[in-house]
Design a protein around this motif. Structure first.
Motif, short mmCIF file in Angstrom:
data_model
loop_
_atom_site.label_atom_id
_atom_site.label_comp_id
_atom_site.label_asym_id
_atom_site.label_seq_id
_atom_site.Cartn_x
_atom_site.Cartn_y
_atom_site.Cartn_z
N ASP A 68 0.86 -1.18 0.00
CA ASP A 68 0.00 0.00 0.00
C ASP A 68 0.89 1.23 0.00
OD1 ASP A 68 -2.36 -1.44 0.09
OD2 ASP A 68 -2.38 -1.50 2.29
N GLY A 69 0.37 2.32 -0.51
CA GLY A 69 1.14 3.56 -0.52
C GLY A 69 1.43 4.01 -1.94
N ARG A 70 2.47 4.86 -2.05
CA ARG A 70 2.79 5.39 -3.38
C ARG A 70 4.29 5.57 -3.53
NH1 ARG A 70 2.87 11.49 -3.67
NH2 ARG A 70 3.19 12.16 -1.53
N ASP A 79 24.84 -1.04 -8.84
CA ASP A 79 24.22 -2.35 -9.02
C ASP A 79 22.85 -2.45 -8.37
OD1 ASP A 79 26.33 -3.30 -10.47
OD2 ASP A 79 27.34 -4.20 -8.75
N THR A 80 22.36 -1.37 -7.78
CA THR A 80 21.03 -1.38 -7.19
C THR A 80 20.21 -0.21 -7.70
OG1 THR A 80 21.73 -0.08 -5.28
CG2 THR A 80 21.82 -2.45 -5.03
N VAL A 81 18.91 -0.37 -7.57
CA VAL A 81 17.96 0.70 -7.87
C VAL A 81 17.24 0.97 -6.55
CG1 VAL A 81 15.89 1.35 -9.16
CG2 VAL A 81 17.66 -0.03 -10.25
N VAL A 82 17.16 2.23 -6.16
CA VAL A 82 16.48 2.58 -4.92
C VAL A 82 15.14 3.22 -5.26
CG1 VAL A 82 16.58 3.95 -2.81
CG2 VAL A 82 18.66 2.88 -3.70
N VAL A 83 14.07 2.63 -4.74
CA VAL A 83 12.72 3.15 -4.94
C VAL A 83 12.29 3.76 -3.61
CG1 VAL A 83 10.34 2.60 -5.53
CG2 VAL A 83 12.21 1.38 -6.66
N ARG A 84 12.00 5.05 -3.61
CA ARG A 84 11.52 5.70 -2.39
C ARG A 84 10.00 5.53 -2.37
NH1 ARG A 84 14.29 10.57 0.21
NH2 ARG A 84 15.60 8.79 0.64
N TRP A 85 9.51 4.96 -1.26
CA TRP A 85 8.10 4.58 -1.16
C TRP A 85 7.48 5.22 0.08
CZ3 TRP A 85 5.59 2.02 -4.87
CH2 TRP A 85 4.30 1.56 -4.60
N GLU A 86 6.29 5.78 -0.06
CA GLU A 86 5.57 6.34 1.08
C GLU A 86 4.39 5.44 1.41
OE1 GLU A 86 3.56 10.49 2.64
OE2 GLU A 86 3.62 10.10 0.48
N TYR A 87 4.40 4.93 2.64
CA TYR A 87 3.32 4.06 3.11
C TYR A 87 2.19 4.91 3.67
CZ TYR A 87 6.45 0.08 2.66
OH TYR A 87 7.28 -0.89 2.16
#
Length: 108
Positions: A68-70, A79-87
């Motif tokens: 849930d969230g956006r 070598d990584t992808v960072v996804v910032r997520w707001e719950y």
């Protein structure tokens, strides 16, 4: 609706670097002499030295599945992808995803 909007934004974000790279490659092709063009393949057709990378849109879909969230943003970091997520409730987390496999490897 929010998930659809997040996926659309992620897809658009993934297209911007690709179109810039294609434009840059086209400019480089114009600057080369004709003889070099026949001998060399364009740089966009060569495989990456690092190997294949996961599509950013696919990364965002995988992160968003079951959460849930956006999404607030996506940033490739080596070598990584960072996804910032707001719950829901306002908590923000950075979700780390392996750039090659697209697999979620951790969350801060």
């Amino acid at each position: 609706m929010n998930r659809t909007r997040a996926l659309l934004i992620a897809a658009l974000m993934a297209l911007v670097p690709a179109t810039q790279a294609m434009a840059q490659s086209r400019d480089q092709d114009r600057e080369r002499p004709q003889q070099d063009q026949r001998r060399d393949t364009p740089s966009r057709d060569r495989p990456s030295a690092d190997g294949p990378r996961a599509d950013l849109g696919a990364v965002v879909r995988r992160v968003g599945a079951g959460r849930d969230g956006r999404m607030l943003g996506v940033s490739p970091r080596g070598d990584t992808v960072v996804v910032r997520w707001e719950y829901p409730g306002g908590r923000v987390a950075d979700i780390r995803v392996d750039a090659r496999s697209g697999r979620v490897v951790g969350e801060d």
